[in-house]
Design a protein around this motif. Structure first.
Motif, short mmCIF file in Angstrom:
data_model
loop_
_atom_site.label_atom_id
_atom_site.label_comp_id
_atom_site.label_asym_id
_atom_site.label_seq_id
_atom_site.Cartn_x
_atom_site.Cartn_y
_atom_site.Cartn_z
N GLN A 103 0.84 -1.19 0.00
CA GLN A 103 0.00 0.00 0.00
C GLN A 103 0.88 1.24 0.00
N ILE A 104 0.66 2.10 -0.96
CA ILE A 104 1.42 3.34 -1.09
C ILE A 104 0.42 4.50 -1.00
N PRO A 105 0.68 5.45 -0.09
CA PRO A 105 -0.23 6.60 0.02
C PRO A 105 -0.29 7.38 -1.30
N LEU A 106 -1.48 7.87 -1.66
CA LEU A 106 -1.67 8.58 -2.92
C LEU A 106 -0.76 9.80 -3.03
N GLN A 107 -0.52 10.49 -1.93
CA GLN A 107 0.30 11.70 -1.99
C GLN A 107 1.76 11.40 -2.30
N GLU A 108 2.18 10.15 -2.18
CA GLU A 108 3.56 9.78 -2.51
C GLU A 108 3.74 9.34 -3.96
N ILE A 109 2.63 9.11 -4.65
CA ILE A 109 2.71 8.68 -6.06
C ILE A 109 2.94 9.91 -6.93
N VAL A 110 4.02 9.91 -7.71
CA VAL A 110 4.33 11.02 -8.60
C VAL A 110 3.65 10.81 -9.94
N TYR A 111 3.85 9.64 -10.54
CA TYR A 111 3.20 9.34 -11.82
C TYR A 111 3.22 7.84 -12.09
N PHE A 112 2.36 7.44 -13.02
CA PHE A 112 2.32 6.08 -13.54
C PHE A 112 2.78 6.13 -14.99
N GLU A 113 3.55 5.13 -15.37
CA GLU A 113 3.99 5.02 -16.76
C GLU A 113 3.68 3.61 -17.25
N SER A 114 3.18 3.50 -18.47
CA SER A 114 2.83 2.20 -19.02
C SER A 114 3.64 1.92 -20.27
N ARG A 115 4.18 0.72 -20.33
CA ARG A 115 4.85 0.23 -21.54
C ARG A 115 4.26 -1.14 -21.81
N LEU A 116 3.54 -1.22 -22.92
CA LEU A 116 2.76 -2.41 -23.24
C LEU A 116 1.80 -2.67 -22.09
N ARG A 117 1.88 -3.77 -21.38
CA ARG A 117 0.96 -4.01 -20.26
C ARG A 117 1.64 -3.87 -18.91
N LEU A 118 2.89 -3.43 -18.90
CA LEU A 118 3.64 -3.25 -17.67
C LEU A 118 3.50 -1.80 -17.21
N VAL A 119 2.90 -1.62 -16.03
CA VAL A 119 2.70 -0.28 -15.47
C VAL A 119 3.73 -0.07 -14.37
N THR A 120 4.38 1.09 -14.41
CA THR A 120 5.36 1.45 -13.38
C THR A 120 4.78 2.59 -12.56
N LEU A 121 4.69 2.36 -11.25
CA LEU A 121 4.25 3.38 -10.30
C LEU A 121 5.53 4.03 -9.77
N ASN A 122 5.64 5.35 -9.92
CA ASN A 122 6.84 6.06 -9.52
C ASN A 122 6.58 6.96 -8.33
N THR A 123 7.42 6.83 -7.29
CA THR A 123 7.40 7.71 -6.13
C THR A 123 8.72 8.48 -6.14
N PRO A 124 8.89 9.47 -5.27
CA PRO A 124 10.18 10.17 -5.24
C PRO A 124 11.36 9.25 -4.93
N ASP A 125 11.11 8.16 -4.22
CA ASP A 125 12.19 7.30 -3.76
C ASP A 125 12.30 5.95 -4.45
N ALA A 126 11.23 5.48 -5.09
CA ALA A 126 11.25 4.12 -5.64
C ALA A 126 10.26 3.98 -6.80
N SER A 127 10.40 2.87 -7.51
CA SER A 127 9.47 2.52 -8.59
C SER A 127 8.98 1.10 -8.36
N TYR A 128 7.71 0.87 -8.68
CA TYR A 128 7.11 -0.44 -8.51
C TYR A 128 6.41 -0.81 -9.80
N GLU A 129 6.58 -2.05 -10.23
CA GLU A 129 5.99 -2.50 -11.49
C GLU A 129 4.90 -3.53 -11.24
N PHE A 130 3.88 -3.47 -12.09
CA PHE A 130 2.80 -4.46 -12.05
C PHE A 130 2.16 -4.51 -13.44
N TYR A 131 1.45 -5.56 -13.70
CA TYR A 131 0.76 -5.70 -14.98
C TYR A 131 -0.65 -5.14 -14.87
#
Length: 98
Positions: A1-29
């Motif tokens: 669980q990541i608080p909404l205020q920490e999410i900077v942006y989401f990026e999608s490449r094909l079906r892989l979505v990357t959730l980006n925060t100031p400190d880390a990135s998380y990937e999911f389909y």
């Protein structure tokens, strides 16, 4: 669980979505349209076929790109430009009232 205020942006490449925060990135389909429907529409806006951004992190907004407070530059497609402008104005009014 990541608080909404920490999410900077989401990026999608094909079906892989990357959730980006100031400190880390998380990937999911998934699909960006599904991600967007689960987010607060006052804070998040789709700006490109591959990007959803958190408006709290906008530093500079132009017709073709957004410079985020974290230093990333995100492209703005012509398709989403008008919606971005309208939602950003609504966001600014909402923030001013808080």
């Amino acid at each position: 669980q990541i608080p909404l205020q920490e999410i900077v942006y989401f990026e999608s490449r094909l079906r892989l979505v990357t959730l980006n925060t100031p400190d880390a990135s998380y990937e999911f389909y998934g699909r960006l349209s599904d991600v967007l429907s689960a987010l607060d529409e006052l804070l998040f806006v789709r700006v490109h076929a591959s990007y959803i951004i958190n408006m709290d992190y906008i530093h500079t907004l132009t017709d073709t790109s957004i410079l985020l407070r974290t230093g990333q530059q995100i492209p703005v497609s012509k398709r989403y430009r008008k919606e971005l402008r309208a939602k950003h104005l609504t966001y600014l009014k909402w923030r001013a009232d808080q």
